[in-house]
Design a protein around this motif. Sequence first.
Motif, PDB file in Angstrom:
ATOM      1  N   TYR A  75       0.335  -1.538   0.249  1.00 39.41           N
ATOM      2  CA  TYR A  75      -0.488  -0.144  -0.584  1.00 39.41           C
ATOM      3  C   TYR A  75       0.861   1.244  -0.170  1.00 39.41           C
ATOM      4  CZ  TYR A  75       1.148  -0.225   4.788  1.00 39.41           C
ATOM      5  OH  TYR A  75       1.009  -0.334   6.315  1.00 39.41           O
ATOM      6  N   ARG A  76       2.274   1.229  -0.496  1.00 34.04           N
ATOM      7  CA  ARG A  76       2.828   1.999  -0.860  1.00 34.04           C
ATOM      8  C   ARG A  76       4.103   2.445  -1.574  1.00 34.04           C
ATOM      9  NH1 ARG A  76       5.066   1.868   5.320  1.00 34.04           N
ATOM     10  NH2 ARG A  76       5.711  -0.344   4.937  1.00 34.04           N
ATOM     11  N   ALA A  77       4.165   3.192  -2.607  1.00 33.54           N
ATOM     12  CA  ALA A  77       4.822   3.467  -3.891  1.00 33.54           C
ATOM     13  C   ALA A  77       6.349   4.143  -2.662  1.00 33.54           C
ATOM     14  CB  ALA A  77       4.264   3.804  -4.656  1.00 33.54           C
ATOM     15  N   THR A  87      10.688   9.735   0.579  1.00 39.55           N
ATOM     16  CA  THR A  87       9.351   9.414   0.869  1.00 39.55           C
ATOM     17  C   THR A  87       8.411   8.322   0.703  1.00 39.55           C
ATOM     18  OG1 THR A  87       9.898  11.694   2.209  1.00 39.55           O
ATOM     19  CG2 THR A  87       7.696  11.199   2.655  1.00 39.55           C
ATOM     20  N   LEU A  88       7.683   7.767   1.449  1.00 38.53           N
ATOM     21  CA  LEU A  88       6.950   6.669   0.721  1.00 38.53           C
ATOM     22  C   LEU A  88       5.920   7.149   0.576  1.00 38.53           C
ATOM     23  CD1 LEU A  88       7.683   3.341   2.830  1.00 38.53           C
ATOM     24  CD2 LEU A  88       8.347   4.123   0.303  1.00 38.53           C
ATOM     25  N   GLU A  89       4.319   6.901  -0.728  1.00 36.42           N
ATOM     26  CA  GLU A  89       3.686   7.551  -0.733  1.00 36.42           C
ATOM     27  C   GLU A  89       2.479   6.511  -0.130  1.00 36.42           C
ATOM     28  OE1 GLU A  89       4.463   8.738  -4.827  1.00 36.42           O
ATOM     29  OE2 GLU A  89       5.718  11.201  -4.273  1.00 36.42           O
ATOM     30  N   PHE A  90       0.955   6.486   0.060  1.00 37.80           N
ATOM     31  CA  PHE A  90       0.521   6.053   0.016  1.00 37.80           C
ATOM     32  C   PHE A  90      -0.380   5.855  -1.802  1.00 37.80           C
ATOM     33  CE2 PHE A  90       1.059   7.335   4.443  1.00 37.80           C
ATOM     34  CZ  PHE A  90       1.040   6.412   4.767  1.00 37.80           C
TER      35      PHE A  90
ATOM     36  N   LEU B  45       7.084   1.245  -8.255  1.00 36.88           N
ATOM     37  CA  LEU B  45       8.300   0.309  -7.201  1.00 36.88           C
ATOM     38  C   LEU B  45       6.560   0.429  -6.014  1.00 36.88           C
ATOM     39  CD1 LEU B  45      10.521  -1.500  -6.155  1.00 36.88           C
ATOM     40  CD2 LEU B  45      11.747   1.290  -6.464  1.00 36.88           C
ATOM     41  N   ARG B  46       6.553  -0.275  -5.597  1.00 36.28           N
ATOM     42  CA  ARG B  46       5.911  -0.945  -4.231  1.00 36.28           C
ATOM     43  C   ARG B  46       6.593  -1.982  -2.753  1.00 36.28           C
ATOM     44  NH1 ARG B  46      -0.415  -0.166  -4.604  1.00 36.28           N
ATOM     45  NH2 ARG B  46      -0.802   0.902  -6.342  1.00 36.28           N
ATOM     46  N   VAL B  47       6.460  -1.440  -1.651  1.00 34.20           N
ATOM     47  CA  VAL B  47       6.749  -1.498  -0.469  1.00 34.20           C
ATOM     48  C   VAL B  47       6.429  -2.128  -0.379  1.00 34.20           C
ATOM     49  CG1 VAL B  47       7.723   0.117   0.782  1.00 34.20           C
ATOM     50  CG2 VAL B  47       8.806  -1.476   0.934  1.00 34.20           C
ATOM     51  N   ASP B  48       6.311  -3.410   1.314  1.00 35.00           N
ATOM     52  CA  ASP B  48       5.472  -4.184   1.693  1.00 35.00           C
ATOM     53  C   ASP B  48       4.980  -3.302   2.808  1.00 35.00           C
ATOM     54  OD1 ASP B  48       7.223  -5.287   2.709  1.00 35.00           O
ATOM     55  OD2 ASP B  48       5.670  -7.966   2.402  1.00 35.00           O
ATOM     56  N   CYS B  49       4.412  -4.720   3.719  1.00 34.41           N
ATOM     57  CA  CYS B  49       3.811  -3.371   5.018  1.00 34.41           C
ATOM     58  C   CYS B  49       4.928  -3.536   6.121  1.00 34.41           C
ATOM     59  CB  CYS B  49       3.139  -4.176   6.154  1.00 34.41           C
ATOM     60  SG  CYS B  49       3.000  -5.617   5.374  1.00 34.41           S
ATOM     61  N   ASP B  50       5.973  -4.608   6.014  1.00 35.42           N
ATOM     62  CA  ASP B  50       6.976  -4.782   6.866  1.00 35.42           C
ATOM     63  C   ASP B  50       8.495  -4.663   6.323  1.00 35.42           C
ATOM     64  OD1 ASP B  50       7.445  -7.173   5.589  1.00 35.42           O
ATOM     65  OD2 ASP B  50       7.304  -8.695   7.633  1.00 35.42           O
TER      66      ASP B  50
END
Lengths: 104, 104
Positions: A75-77, A87-90, B45-50
């Motif tokens: 849920y973050r890019a 900074t991660l973007e939602f 590019l997305r990153v996961d919850c953890d």
Amino acid sequence: MVAHMNDEALRKTIASGEAWYYSRSRKALWKKGETSGHVQRVLELRVDCDQDALWLKVEQQGPGACHTGRRSCFYRAVPLGKAGSTTLEFRDADKVFDPGKVYK
Amino acid sequence: MVAHMNDEALRKTIASGEAWYYSRSRKALWKKGETSGHVQRVLELRVDCDQDALWLKVEQQGPGACHTGRRSCFYRAVPLGKAGSTTLEFRDADKVFDPGKVYK
């Protein structure tokens, strides 16, 4: 979501058509949804060229798969084209369930 | 496809907008497409919850991403609902390039 399977998790997934995983930190088999009810019915299970990765196409029971209450764990890019700190973007980050109520 | 990144691979991917990975067996950074020309332009590019997994949505240059000559590495399915031994089934498994010519 991304999770690990061991041979028993894979065997149970194939036999039941529902997703089972293996927690390396807890050293324990777990069925997705056993606490939350958010079971994953496996529609298709694919294996990659060197057979060390599996890709599951699932029908997700309940509103979401992520333990944070989102539909997806991704849920973050990460913004591209920048050097240094970022900074991660939602993305699709609205909570669809309350994890405090679902995971007791 | 599934591959690993280390911090330098991630930094180069973010800065360049093209996918870089890290080979744990070769202990070396590699740019996808450096031999084959099959570069991956990263759309998202997305990153996961953890924050231990990344998901790349890419525009794949050339006909495919898999070193076997297929479009995807996930060209085989595991049949569900069976116990014991099983036979993988091909899915979208036609070769779209000749790996012997592309990887010299």
